[in-house]
Design an enzyme around this catalytic site. Structure first.
Site, short mmCIF file in Angstrom:
data_model
loop_
_atom_site.label_atom_id
_atom_site.label_comp_id
_atom_site.label_asym_id
_atom_site.label_seq_id
_atom_site.Cartn_x
_atom_site.Cartn_y
_atom_site.Cartn_z
N ARG A 162 43.34 -6.41 -24.82
CA ARG A 162 44.70 -6.04 -25.27
C ARG A 162 45.76 -6.78 -24.45
O ARG A 162 46.81 -6.23 -24.13
CB ARG A 162 44.93 -4.52 -25.20
CG ARG A 162 44.00 -3.71 -26.03
CD ARG A 162 44.11 -3.99 -27.54
NE ARG A 162 43.03 -3.33 -28.23
CZ ARG A 162 41.86 -3.93 -28.48
NH1 ARG A 162 41.65 -5.18 -28.15
NH2 ARG A 162 40.89 -3.27 -29.07
N SER A 236 46.02 3.59 -31.22
CA SER A 236 45.69 3.99 -29.85
C SER A 236 46.93 3.89 -28.97
O SER A 236 47.52 2.81 -28.86
CB SER A 236 44.62 3.05 -29.27
OG SER A 236 43.51 3.04 -30.10
N GLU A 332 49.18 1.41 -24.22
CA GLU A 332 48.95 0.18 -24.98
C GLU A 332 50.19 -0.16 -25.81
O GLU A 332 50.53 -1.32 -26.02
CB GLU A 332 47.73 0.37 -25.91
CG GLU A 332 47.45 -0.83 -26.79
CD GLU A 332 46.28 -0.63 -27.74
OE1 GLU A 332 45.23 -0.09 -27.32
OE2 GLU A 332 46.41 -1.04 -28.91
#
Ligand SMILES: Cc1cc2nc3c(=O)[nH]c(=O)nc-3n(C[C@H](O)[C@H](O)[C@H](O)COP(=O)(O)OP(=O)(O)OC[C@H]3O[C@@H](n4cnc5c(N)ncnc54)[C@H](O)[C@@H]3O)c2cc1C
Length: 336
Positions: A162, A236, A332
């Site tokens: 990520r 998420s 995130e």
């Protein structure tokens, strides 16, 4: 055209109602350049794709540039592979379906991830055992100050979990205008991750193609994840944390079933959703927001939540996971 005081509610999947001080759309590199040349240089910029990885916590005193560069072109082709270049404003899932319907493989496990092609390298999107770095060839990005186009290869993007250089050293310096991927004509199908194999069995398909995998991933995601059109969310909210072996062993002593993924570095990756669930947050609602009842990694807006309410909830979760497990969760989602 530059508009002023525009509500961003239709442009973020959390459905948060804040305003952008200035707002402009671009459908080509030339239009983007024109907006950049004529902009108020006092105002910071924000590049917006599908708004599926942002939490807007205030009216933005920014010039928001909405990316609508479309088009997909085959750049080259061999007997086994083909190289495709997609405009950064193309919807990611439409691009995946286009490749799958042609029988080309490599990104089918990432079906139904919301957002744009242009954002896919930003955080090296991934799901069900695939990441875009696996098929990525290069991207073109416009340097905001010099207005020059630069091509970045895979190494220059410094992809991680990520992560990419565009979230770190080159943050806020470039607008990604196209991304090029290499796909396989005789794809190696990966059904080992998560429930893909069992879903294919339920579907009753024996001749498994990239389309079968894509359909299976879509079925699983629809059963587990809230549809942002019905319940605001950004997927998420937290990354899966990397911890040292010592921290992991302490957790494992109390919870032998703790999911963990050993890393090459010797660290262990933990499942953030599992930690949040174990700490008792799954399904918990606070005011207008909460933790999704089927997926503890997803924070949701039940309607009318402010970005700050969601942010405060995430802060409470981070503090609780820290105190219960000694693990620091990292968001995130991009907070603005
Ligand atoms: C239901 C749901 C499920 C999800 N599942 C996953 C998943 O499985 N895996 C995963 O990795 N992600 C997932 N996400 C997160 C999200 O879909 C991805 O991060 C996606 O790539 C974001 O794309 P976007 O166009 O909406 O980006 P935005 O939210 O618009 O922008 C995200 C960031 O990228 C920057 N940016 C966007 N486009 C450009 C550009 N062209 N040039 C420069 N900067 C740019 C923005 O400024 C911002 O900082 C999910 C989200 C939702 C809502």
């Amino acid at each position: 055209m530059i508009e002023h005081n525009i509500s961003l509610k239709p442009y973020n999947t959390f459905g948060i109602d804040v305003q952008a001080k200035a707002f402009g759309r671009f459908t080509s590199v030339d239009e983007l350049k024109e907006l950049l040349v004529n902009r108020d240089r006092e105002m910071p910029l924000f590049i917006l794709g599908g708004g599926s990885n942002v939490l807007l916590t205030r009216d933005l005193p920014f010039f928001v540039l909405k990316n609508e560069i479309l088009g997909v072109d085959v750049m080259s082709e061999t007997d086994t592979h083909l190289v495709l270049k997609a405009g950064s404003g193309v919807e990611w899932h439409s691009f995946v379906r286009y490749t799958v319907e042609n029988g080309w493989g490599g990104i089918e496990n990432m079906s139904l991830i919301p957002g744009s092609v242009g954002a896919s390298p930003m955080q090296n999107i991934g799901a069900y055992g695939a990441e875009i770095k696996d098929t990525f060839v290069s991207l073109e990005a416009l340097h905001i100050e010099s207005l020059e186009l630069h091509t970045f290869n895979k190494e220059e993007c410094a992809f991680g979990y990520r992560e990419s250089v565009f979230k770190r050293a080159l943050k806020d310096q470039y607008v990604i205008v196209s991304v090029t991927y290499e796909l396989a004509k005789n794809p190696k199908i990966n059904t080992t991750y998560g429930a893909i194999q069992s879903e294919i069995e339920v579907m009753g398909v024996t001749d498994v193609t990239v389309d079968t995998v894509s359909q299976a991933v879509m079925n699983i995601r629809r059963s587990k994840l809230p549809d942002p059109k019905e319940l605001g969310n950004a997927g998420s909210f937290f990354k899966n944390p990397l911890v040292s072996k010592a921290v992991f062993e302490q957790i494992q002593a109390n919870y032998p079933d703790a999911p963990h993924y050993p890393q090459e570095t010797g660290e262990e990756k933990l499942a953030a959703g599992w930690l949040i669930e174990k700490a008792g947050w799954k399904g918990k609602r606070i005011g207008n927001c909460g933790v999704h009842e089927r997926q503890a990694l997803v924070l949701v807006n039940y309607g009318g939540a402010t970005g700050n309410e969601v942010y405060d909830l995430s802060t409470q979760i981070i503090a609780d996971i820290q105190s219960k497990f000694g693990v620091t969760l990292e968001r995130e989602v991009n907070i603005l």
